[in-house]
Enzyme design. Structure first.
Site, PDB file in Angstrom:
ATOM      1  N   ARG A 238       0.850  -1.183   0.000  1.00  0.00           N
ATOM      2  CA  ARG A 238       0.000   0.000   0.000  1.00  0.00           C
ATOM      3  C   ARG A 238       0.889   1.238   0.000  1.00  0.00           C
ATOM      4  NH1 ARG A 238      -3.444  -2.748  -1.569  1.00  0.00           N
ATOM      5  NH2 ARG A 238      -5.517  -3.143  -0.715  1.00  0.00           N
ATOM      6  N   GLU A 267      -3.145   7.600  -4.565  1.00  0.00           N
ATOM      7  CA  GLU A 267      -3.582   7.085  -5.868  1.00  0.00           C
ATOM      8  C   GLU A 267      -4.877   7.761  -6.298  1.00  0.00           C
ATOM      9  OE1 GLU A 267      -3.741   2.796  -5.799  1.00  0.00           O
ATOM     10  OE2 GLU A 267      -1.711   2.671  -5.040  1.00  0.00           O
ATOM     11  N   HIS A 285      -0.798   0.248  -9.869  1.00  0.00           N
ATOM     12  CA  HIS A 285      -1.472  -0.719  -8.978  1.00  0.00           C
ATOM     13  C   HIS A 285      -1.948  -1.958  -9.763  1.00  0.00           C
ATOM     14  CE1 HIS A 285      -3.559  -0.908  -4.806  1.00  0.00           C
ATOM     15  NE2 HIS A 285      -3.341  -2.123  -5.252  1.00  0.00           N
TER      16      HIS A 285
HETATM   17  C1  DGY Z   1      -5.147  -6.083  -2.873  1.00  0.00           C
HETATM   18  O1  DGY Z   1      -5.776  -7.118  -3.122  1.00  0.00           O
HETATM   19  O2  DGY Z   1      -5.111  -5.602  -1.739  1.00  0.00           O
HETATM   20  C2  DGY Z   1      -4.404  -5.448  -4.005  1.00  0.00           C
HETATM   21  O3  DGY Z   1      -3.860  -4.225  -3.682  1.00  0.00           O
HETATM   22  C3  DGY Z   1      -5.273  -5.325  -5.231  1.00  0.00           C
HETATM   23  O4  DGY Z   1      -5.329  -6.568  -5.761  1.00  0.00           O
END
Ligand code: DGY
Length: 320
Positions: A238, A267, A285
């Site tokens: 993240r 983002e 992402h």
């Molecule tokens: C998640 O699943 O947390 C990813 O960031 C997106 O697939």
């Protein structure tokens, strides 16, 4: 019949799972719903299939109404959900662990190779039609063999990245809230280190921890200063785990060697400084973005909703 709201288009196979148990309403706009739109959309829903950009909190639950039973996030991360507030109101929360592990690890490794072998830079050179010719010193990168990969968070995705790294001849160190099982340490020949020691000694630092209040800006100015001047930071978890401004400054100042980033602090915005740098590989992402994986994620979310709405246990509940 129950009603399920899906906040963004999902593969038809997932909708089919939901249709077996509910009337399904799919929001098919080509952008995330605003908070107001989201609350309006979920009114009267018994189940919601949500995306990682949807803020799911007490107001969301109030807006949906007292019949709401389950919110299924189509993501393994659930930092968009105030889990205590939602589960405290009797609503089950689920996520999609497991099904995206390999896709995310592949992307982390792909971005890492892109930085170390300068693939983005090489492609930009050719596409700009810049003249070039082969010589022994041309566009040299660095090899990964014999280098140390420091993993922050040796869960499923961290382990999958470590396995790939082992195949490339890397050594593994890791840090995190708790030690991995002995079999995992043995299989990966992974050495547990306190975080500061890992940051000081790793050649590549790959982040695989969840975003929580204690991991927000885990990689800040001080952490970047502790790293080797050649260190590469990989983030496919993240964005806010890294202080993006501090990272851009460290890269610009040559205080670390490079970065491989799939996620960003705000983002879809990306710090403009990062976009200027050749030693940064970036993707929007895309960690789980394969057809197979995204389909599996949506289907798992749908099966979680169907289970709860038919009185069964959810497959992958989130608990705190
Ligand atoms: C998640 O699943 O947390 C990813 O960031 C997106 O697939």
């Amino acid at each position: 019949m129950s009603k399920v709201v899906v906040t963004r288009t999902v593969p038809e196979s997932a909708v089919a799972v939901l249709r077996e148990v509910a009337e399904v309403q799919v929001c098919d706009q080509d952008r995330p719903l605003t908070a107001d739109e989201l609350r309006a959309a979920v009114g009267g829903a018994d189940g919601v299939v949500a995306m990682l950009h949807d803020r799911i909190d007490a107001e969301f639950v109030e807006a949906a109404g007292p019949q709401l039973e389950v919110v299924a996030n189509v993501a393994v991360g659930f930092d968009n959900i105030d889990v205590p507030a939602v589960t405290g109101r009797g609503v089950t929360v689920t996520n999609t662990p497991g099904v995206l592990t390999d896709a995310t690890a592949d992307l982390a490794f792909g971005l890492l190779l892109s930085v170390t072998r300068r693939l983005g830079e090489a492609e930009r050179l050719l596409r700009s039609r810049t003249p070039w010719n082969f010589h022994l010193g041309f566009m040299l990168g660095t090899g990964l063999q014999g280098k140390t990969l420091g993993i922050v968070g040796l869960g499923g995705i961290g382990q999958a990245v470590a396995r790939r790294a082992r195949a490339f001849g890397m050594h593994i160190t890791y840090t995190g809230r708790r030690r991995a099982a002995q079999e995992v340490e043995a299989e990966l020949e992974a050495r547990y280190l306190p975080q500061d020691e890992l940051l000081r000694t790793a050649d590549v630092i790959s982040l695989h921890c969840p975003l929580t209040e204690s991991t927000r800006h885990l990689i800040d100015d001080a952490a970047l200063d502790a790293m080797k001047s050649t260190a590469i930071v990989v983030n496919t978890s993240r964005g806010p785990i890294v202080d993006e401004k501090a990272l851009a400054a460290a890269l610009e100042g040559g205080r670390i060697g490079g970065a491989a980033l799939d996620v960003f602090e705000n983002e879809p915005d990306v710090d403009p400084g990062l976009l200027e740098l050749d030693n940064v590989a970036i993707a929007p992402h895309l960690g789980s973005a394969t057809t197979e994986t995204r389909t599996a994620m949506a289907e798992l979310a749908a099966r979680n909703v169907a289970a709860v709405l038919t009185g069964q246990q959810p497959l992958t509940p989130v608990t705190t």
